[in-house]
Design a protein around this motif. Structure first.
Motif, PDB file in Angstrom:
ATOM      1  N   UNK A 161      50.799  19.791  27.881  1.00  0.00           N
ATOM      2  CA  UNK A 161      51.421  20.854  28.629  1.00  0.00           C
ATOM      3  C   UNK A 161      52.206  21.745  27.705  1.00  0.00           C
ATOM      4  N   UNK A 162      51.972  23.076  27.687  1.00  0.00           N
ATOM      5  CA  UNK A 162      52.917  23.746  26.718  1.00  0.00           C
ATOM      6  C   UNK A 162      54.069  24.405  27.273  1.00  0.00           C
ATOM      7  N   UNK A 163      55.412  23.834  26.999  1.00  0.00           N
ATOM      8  CA  UNK A 163      56.420  24.294  27.401  1.00  0.00           C
ATOM      9  C   UNK A 163      56.457  25.854  27.700  1.00  0.00           C
ATOM     10  N   UNK A 164      56.802  26.260  28.742  1.00  0.00           N
ATOM     11  CA  UNK A 164      57.029  27.627  28.989  1.00  0.00           C
ATOM     12  C   UNK A 164      58.167  28.520  28.026  1.00  0.00           C
ATOM     13  N   UNK A 165      59.077  27.850  27.721  1.00  0.00           N
ATOM     14  CA  UNK A 165      60.071  28.221  26.695  1.00  0.00           C
ATOM     15  C   UNK A 165      59.592  28.831  25.472  1.00  0.00           C
ATOM     16  N   UNK A 166      58.380  28.277  25.108  1.00  0.00           N
ATOM     17  CA  UNK A 166      57.865  28.875  23.806  1.00  0.00           C
ATOM     18  C   UNK A 166      57.567  30.316  23.796  1.00  0.00           C
ATOM     19  N   UNK A 167      57.180  30.573  25.156  1.00  0.00           N
ATOM     20  CA  UNK A 167      56.745  32.251  25.177  1.00  0.00           C
ATOM     21  C   UNK A 167      57.989  33.216  25.548  1.00  0.00           C
ATOM     22  N   UNK A 168      59.171  32.325  25.473  1.00  0.00           N
ATOM     23  CA  UNK A 168      60.461  33.265  25.641  1.00  0.00           C
ATOM     24  C   UNK A 168      61.426  33.230  24.598  1.00  0.00           C
ATOM     25  N   UNK A 169      60.865  32.630  23.441  1.00  0.00           N
ATOM     26  CA  UNK A 169      61.621  32.734  22.250  1.00  0.00           C
ATOM     27  C   UNK A 169      61.818  33.937  21.616  1.00  0.00           C
ATOM     28  N   UNK A 170      62.842  34.397  21.412  1.00  0.00           N
ATOM     29  CA  UNK A 170      63.381  35.695  21.101  1.00  0.00           C
ATOM     30  C   UNK A 170      62.802  36.104  19.668  1.00  0.00           C
ATOM     31  N   UNK A 171      62.514  35.151  18.681  1.00  0.00           N
ATOM     32  CA  UNK A 171      62.219  35.431  17.177  1.00  0.00           C
ATOM     33  C   UNK A 171      60.514  35.345  16.974  1.00  0.00           C
ATOM     34  N   UNK A 172      60.058  35.129  18.319  1.00  0.00           N
ATOM     35  CA  UNK A 172      58.418  34.969  17.972  1.00  0.00           C
ATOM     36  C   UNK A 172      57.747  36.265  18.027  1.00  0.00           C
TER      37      UNK A 172
ATOM     38  N   UNK B  27      54.971  32.285  31.819  1.00  0.00           N
ATOM     39  CA  UNK B  27      56.155  32.319  32.460  1.00  0.00           C
ATOM     40  C   UNK B  27      56.465  34.018  32.583  1.00  0.00           C
ATOM     41  N   UNK B  28      57.784  34.526  33.231  1.00  0.00           N
ATOM     42  CA  UNK B  28      58.311  35.984  33.007  1.00  0.00           C
ATOM     43  C   UNK B  28      58.473  36.180  31.585  1.00  0.00           C
ATOM     44  N   UNK B  29      58.246  37.432  31.219  1.00  0.00           N
ATOM     45  CA  UNK B  29      58.476  37.909  30.150  1.00  0.00           C
ATOM     46  C   UNK B  29      59.774  38.805  29.994  1.00  0.00           C
ATOM     47  N   UNK B  30      60.552  38.761  29.032  1.00  0.00           N
ATOM     48  CA  UNK B  30      61.927  39.589  28.999  1.00  0.00           C
ATOM     49  C   UNK B  30      61.399  40.788  28.292  1.00  0.00           C
ATOM     50  N   UNK B  31      62.296  41.813  28.576  1.00  0.00           N
ATOM     51  CA  UNK B  31      62.019  43.140  27.707  1.00  0.00           C
ATOM     52  C   UNK B  31      62.352  43.243  26.423  1.00  0.00           C
ATOM     53  N   UNK B  32      63.200  42.172  25.892  1.00  0.00           N
ATOM     54  CA  UNK B  32      63.717  42.384  24.557  1.00  0.00           C
ATOM     55  C   UNK B  32      62.977  41.311  23.795  1.00  0.00           C
ATOM     56  N   UNK B  33      61.544  40.931  24.091  1.00  0.00           N
ATOM     57  CA  UNK B  33      60.572  40.110  23.290  1.00  0.00           C
ATOM     58  C   UNK B  33      60.054  40.828  22.344  1.00  0.00           C
ATOM     59  N   UNK B  34      59.962  40.098  21.087  1.00  0.00           N
ATOM     60  CA  UNK B  34      59.396  40.852  19.912  1.00  0.00           C
ATOM     61  C   UNK B  34      57.731  40.417  19.503  1.00  0.00           C
ATOM     62  N   UNK B  35      57.221  39.738  20.778  1.00  0.00           N
ATOM     63  CA  UNK B  35      55.811  39.415  20.542  1.00  0.00           C
ATOM     64  C   UNK B  35      55.090  40.454  20.384  1.00  0.00           C
TER      65      UNK B  35
END
Length: 339
Positions: free
Chosen positions: A91-102, A118-126
């Motif tokens: 299982x891939x932890x959902x937190x990895x998708x919410x890391x701000x530096x990614x 997960x839900x993605x935030x608007x300040x993501x740099x993906x």
């Protein structure tokens, strides 16, 4: 090497490292390169699990360990780090998708990993989110539209289901969109035409159905158009021949009907891959063009179950072809000498 910032060792054979939890390479990096930001070690024959001390490398922004022999469950302590895997499971932890530096999450071609988005935030740099050919499942969240910097979105996992969120149409920087999922249903989404930067568009092995609107031809930068193994029907829009940058046109395993003239393909000068198999099409040579008209250098041509009655004359012009499928047609008589 305490000041080392980048380490590139791709294709260096490290298979003789000492055995242990994660091997010598993992513990050495954690101990001696605390300021490492970029780690690129693909195709290095690395083996074993990722060692726990690896989590101490908090400055990492790029990690590429693709095509190794890493084993064990997906390490949860990696949740705060950007990572690119290939041979792990779990299982891939959902937190990895919410890391701000990614900037990039690349988990594609790792069928052993699973999870949900997960839900993605608007300040993501993906900029790149690639989880194709994994065991991810569930709905694709509407919040994916918050990823305004996204350039590549690969959601090719068979467990995805539900309607495609229209918010994807807000991602104006997208150059690549790939979606699969047997439970992904509905018609061809009209918001596709908003993504004018698209170079790759793939809907495959999913429940999308119905006609393909000619508005798809408003994506002039397409190099790969892959709409296969779905329920698309009706005629193939003739204006697809105006997409002059197409390298691959993959429309096989649908319910397309109508007539396709192979001699019209000269309008696609860069075409290399053409797959029309297993539809309800009638493929014919069509009107012969002057020999002076240049023809694309097609390498892969798949025309199975296309109601073809004779060897297509267009094959005379495909000297560089690598693969040809004319199976399950009505071709009869002698094989031509030129063939």
């Amino acid at each position: 090497m305490g000041s080392l910032r980048e380490l590139h060792l791709g294709f260096v054979d490290l298979s003789r490292q000492r055995q242990g939890e994660g091997g010598e390479w993992c513990s050495a990096l954690a101990r001696y390169t605390p300021n490492l930001r970029v780690l690129s070690m693909p195709f290095c024959e690395l083996h074993g699990p990722i060692c726990a001390p690896f989590a101490a490398l908090r400055s990492l922004s790029v990690i590429d360990l693709q095509h190794n022999r890493l084993t064990g469950p997906f390490p949860e302590f990696i949740a705060g780090l950007p990572f690119s895997y290939n041979d792990l499971h779990g299982w891939v932890p959902p937190a990895i998708f919410q890391h701000k530096g990614l900037v990039t999450i690349d988990l594609h071609q790792i069928p052993g990993v699973s999870g949900t988005l997960p839900n993605f935030s608007a300040d993501s740099n993906l900029e790149n989110l690639l989880i194709g050919n994994t065991n991810f499942s569930g709905a694709i969240p509407t919040s994916v539209g918050n990823l305004k910097s996204l350039k590549k979105l690969g959601l090719g996992a068979q467990g995805f289901a539900g309607d495609l969120p229209s918010s994807i149409g807000h991602l104006k920087s997208l150059t690549s969109l790939e979606v699969s999922g047997l439970g992904v249903v509905g018609p061809m989404p009209p918001w596709i035409t908003n993504l004018t930067s698209l170079e790759v568009l793939e809907f495959s092995r999913c429940g999308l159905h119905g006609p393909v609107s000619s508005s798809i031809c408003e994506l002039p930068n397409l190099t790969i158009l892959s709409l296969h193994t779905c329920g698309f029907s009706g005629e193939i829009p003739p204006c697809i021949l105006n997409l002059s940058q197409l390298y691959a046109l993959l429309l096989h395993s649908n319910n397309f009907r109508g007539k396709v003239e192979l001699n019209s393909l000269w309008k696609l000068p860069t075409l290399s891959h053409l797959k029309l198999s297993n539809n309800k099409l009638n493929v014919i040579d069509g009107e012969d063009n002057s020999p002076l008209v240049s023809f694309p250098d097609i390498k892969f041509l798949e025309l199975a179950s296309c109601n073809i009655t004779k060897f297509p004359n267009v094959l005379k012009r495909l000297d560089g072809i690598y693969a040809l499928d004319l199976s399950n047609n009505q071709i009869h008589g002698a094989v031509p000498q030129w063939a």
